[in-house]
Design an enzyme around this catalytic site. Structure first.
Site, PDB file in Angstrom:
ATOM      1  N   LEU A  59      -7.432  21.510  -9.251  1.00 48.24           N
ATOM      2  CA  LEU A  59      -6.428  20.441  -9.411  1.00 48.24           C
ATOM      3  C   LEU A  59      -6.068  19.776  -8.090  1.00 48.24           C
ATOM      4  CD1 LEU A  59      -4.094  22.023 -12.126  1.00 48.24           C
ATOM      5  CD2 LEU A  59      -5.783  20.204 -12.428  1.00 48.24           C
ATOM      6  N   ASP A 150     -12.891  31.219  -5.046  1.00 47.47           N
ATOM      7  CA  ASP A 150     -13.886  30.239  -5.489  1.00 47.47           C
ATOM      8  C   ASP A 150     -14.076  29.089  -4.514  1.00 47.47           C
ATOM      9  OD1 ASP A 150     -15.716  29.048  -7.481  1.00 47.47           O
ATOM     10  OD2 ASP A 150     -14.207  27.477  -7.445  1.00 47.47           O
ATOM     11  N   ASN A 276     -22.073  23.258  -6.469  1.00 50.50           N
ATOM     12  CA  ASN A 276     -22.287  24.622  -6.002  1.00 50.50           C
ATOM     13  C   ASN A 276     -21.765  25.626  -7.028  1.00 50.50           C
ATOM     14  OD1 ASN A 276     -22.960  26.722  -4.341  1.00 50.50           O
ATOM     15  ND2 ASN A 276     -21.105  26.594  -3.113  1.00 50.50           N
ATOM     16  N   ASP A 303     -15.293  24.117 -14.154  1.00 50.82           N
ATOM     17  CA  ASP A 303     -15.411  23.921 -12.705  1.00 50.82           C
ATOM     18  C   ASP A 303     -15.148  22.444 -12.357  1.00 50.82           C
ATOM     19  OD1 ASP A 303     -15.662  24.430 -10.026  1.00 50.82           O
ATOM     20  OD2 ASP A 303     -17.807  24.851 -10.064  1.00 50.82           O
TER      21      ASP A 303
HETATM   22  O1  DOR Z   1     -19.256  22.578  -6.666  1.00 50.87           O
HETATM   23  C1  DOR Z   1     -18.259  23.215  -6.375  1.00 50.87           C
HETATM   24  N1  DOR Z   1     -17.099  22.603  -6.069  1.00 50.87           N
HETATM   25  N2  DOR Z   1     -18.312  24.549  -6.361  1.00 50.87           N
HETATM   26  C2  DOR Z   1     -17.299  25.302  -5.922  1.00 50.87           C
HETATM   27  O2  DOR Z   1     -17.418  26.488  -5.939  1.00 50.87           O
HETATM   28  C3  DOR Z   1     -16.085  24.660  -5.376  1.00 50.87           C
HETATM   29  C4  DOR Z   1     -15.882  23.334  -5.946  1.00 50.87           C
HETATM   30  C5  DOR Z   1     -14.862  22.518  -5.223  1.00 50.87           C
HETATM   31  O3  DOR Z   1     -13.784  23.024  -4.899  1.00 50.87           O
HETATM   32  O4  DOR Z   1     -15.120  21.325  -5.004  1.00 50.87           O
HETATM   33 ZN    ZN Z   2     -17.289  28.195  -7.355  1.00 51.14          ZN
END
Ligand code: DOR
Ligand code: ZN
Length: 425
Positions: A59, A150, A276, A303
């Site tokens: 968020l 994360d 990712n 995600d």
């Molecule tokens: O693609 C991603 N974006 N993978 C992640 O683990 C973090 C996330 C982000 O916070 O933008």
């Molecule tokens: Zn992640």
């Protein structure tokens, strides 16, 4: 409080019936209900699902309110059919204290569009060196039960073990971003035939699989709950399958994009496809879909990763990884799984609500149950226009794609947050 009569609606794919909502709860389910005081919502042709629950949402507030706020992300969630989201901790400052998780929780309540359940960081500043104040976050008003670094992997096995031990006392969960950092240094995309051809540094599948293998052993040793974020490879599915067969307390999620898009998207060099873990191969997608149907992968989680234009519309190597997900997840699930409504309810609402311990969510409409539900028009098709999304960011990989399904209405504790496909606040 208001009453709503949803008429002639299919509840999770069953024969059409009526659903009466009164005082925030489902008052009755049955054909030919009569409630003169209620506002009628015509459910003809629509499917009612328990409100969707996202275990993995970014968020961006506090810190990157230009990319998303708790309010704008909550609105995107409601429009996507969600009634609860878990907010990831990689904000700025990081959600590694009771103060920050309480701030996010309070902002969620103020927005009032979905229930926002903060996730706390595992380590201070996501730096992977010292455990954060897990107990203080658990005891705070936000009642944090899921912890995750994360965006970063908790790579130190000793720290991971300590974190698992710590949360065991209150049946908490460590949600791991499985990425062995030494194997992904400089990585830009999935390591394989396409990365070789494009000359981009690869992110090998084994970097994910090695961490999951290690962590299921640690979780088994400690007897704690492990959740694996955004599983992306066929090999990870096999590691999870074996761990579950042994009775390890592990759950796993897959994102909509890892169920649909392959690494060949990188051939466009459009950073909207940089994420990712990276997009993988068609064989990985097939394994992930099968695992989701079978239950080796428990849930779909978005995600949802909003990024500002300057962080995304630049050279591939400099672009941030991540893509939007909340407003398109149900459509992608429908595209991938077809109208298997019970399976969709299971993987996108009931099971994520159960994993996160979100009371009142993930429950099929039945008398006495909190009226958290969403109405889907499965026959509708819509073309995704980034400018029309409620998210503050525009980094959807589905721009101008035509997708099945449309969220017509979402109810949070009996009050509509979305009606006629439009957010009410
Ligand atoms: O693609 C991603 N974006 N993978 C992640 O683990 C973090 C996330 C982000 O916070 O933008
Ligand atoms: Zn992640």
């Amino acid at each position: 409080m208001s009453s709503y009569l949803i008429s002639n609606v299919s509840v999770v794919g069953a024969a059409p019936t009526d659903v009466l909502i009164r005082d925030g709860v489902v008052a009755a389910v049955g054909a030919g209900l009569d409630a003169p005081e209620a506002t009628v919502v015509d459910g003809t042709g629509l499917v009612a699902l328990p409100g969707l629950v996202d275990l993995h949402t970014h968020l961006r507030e506090p810190g990157r309110e230009d990319a998303e706020t708790v309010e704008s992300g909550s609105r995107a969630a409601a429009l996507g059919g969600y009634t609860a989201v878990c907010a990831m901790a990689n904000t700025s400052p990081v959600a590694d204290t009771a103060g920050v998780v309480e701030q996010v929780w309070r902002l969620g309540r103020e927005a009032g569009l979905v229930d926002v359940q903060p996730i706390g960081a595992v380590t201070v500043g996501l730096a992977g060196e010292h455990l954060a104040e897990l107990g203080a976050m658990a005891d705070s008003a936000a009642r944090v039960r899921i912890f995750s670094d994360d965006g970063h992997c908790v790579a130190d096995p000793r720290l991971m073990r300590r974190a698992l031990e710590y949360v065991k006392a209150f049946d908490g969960i460590i949600a791991q971003h499985a990425e062995e950092p030494r194997l992904t240094e400089g990585a830009q995309m999935h390591e394989g035939e396409v990365s070789t051809r494009l000359g981009l540094t690869g992110w090998p599948a084994v970097a994910e699989e090695a961490i999951i293998a290690r962590d299921v052993l640690l979780a088994e040793h400690v007897g704690s709950r492990l959740h694996v974020c955004h599983v992306s490879t066929a090999g990870s599915v096999e590691v999870l399958r074996q761990a579950k067969a042994r009775g390890v307390r592990v759950t796993a999620e897959v994102t909509p994009h890892h169920l649909l898009l392959t690494d060949s998207r990188a051939e466009t060099y459009d950073p909207v496809y940089k994420v990712n873990p990276p997009l993988r191969t068609a064989a990985d997608i097939a394994a992930l879909r099968a695992a989701l149907v079978e239950g080796v992968i428990d849930i779909v989680a978005t995600d949802h990763a909003p990024h500002a234009v300057e962080d995304k519309e630049c050279e591939w190597a400099y672009a941030r990884p991540g893509m939007l997900g909340l407003e398109t997840a149900l459509s992608i699930a429908l595209d991938v799984l077809g109208p298997q409504w019970d399976l969709i309810a299971e993987r996108m609402s009931r099971t994520p609500a159960r994993i996160a311990g979100l009371e009142g969510h993930g429950l099929d409409p039945a008398p006495g149950v909190p009226a958290n539900l969403t109405l889907v028009d499965p026959a509708a098709r819509r073309t995704i226009e980034p400018a029309e999304l409620a998210s503050r960011s525009r980094n959807t990989p589905y721009a101008r794609m035509t997708l099945p399904g449309r969220i017509v209405a979402t109810f949070l504790r009996g009050e509509p947050t979305v009606l006629d496909g439009k957010a009410l606040k």
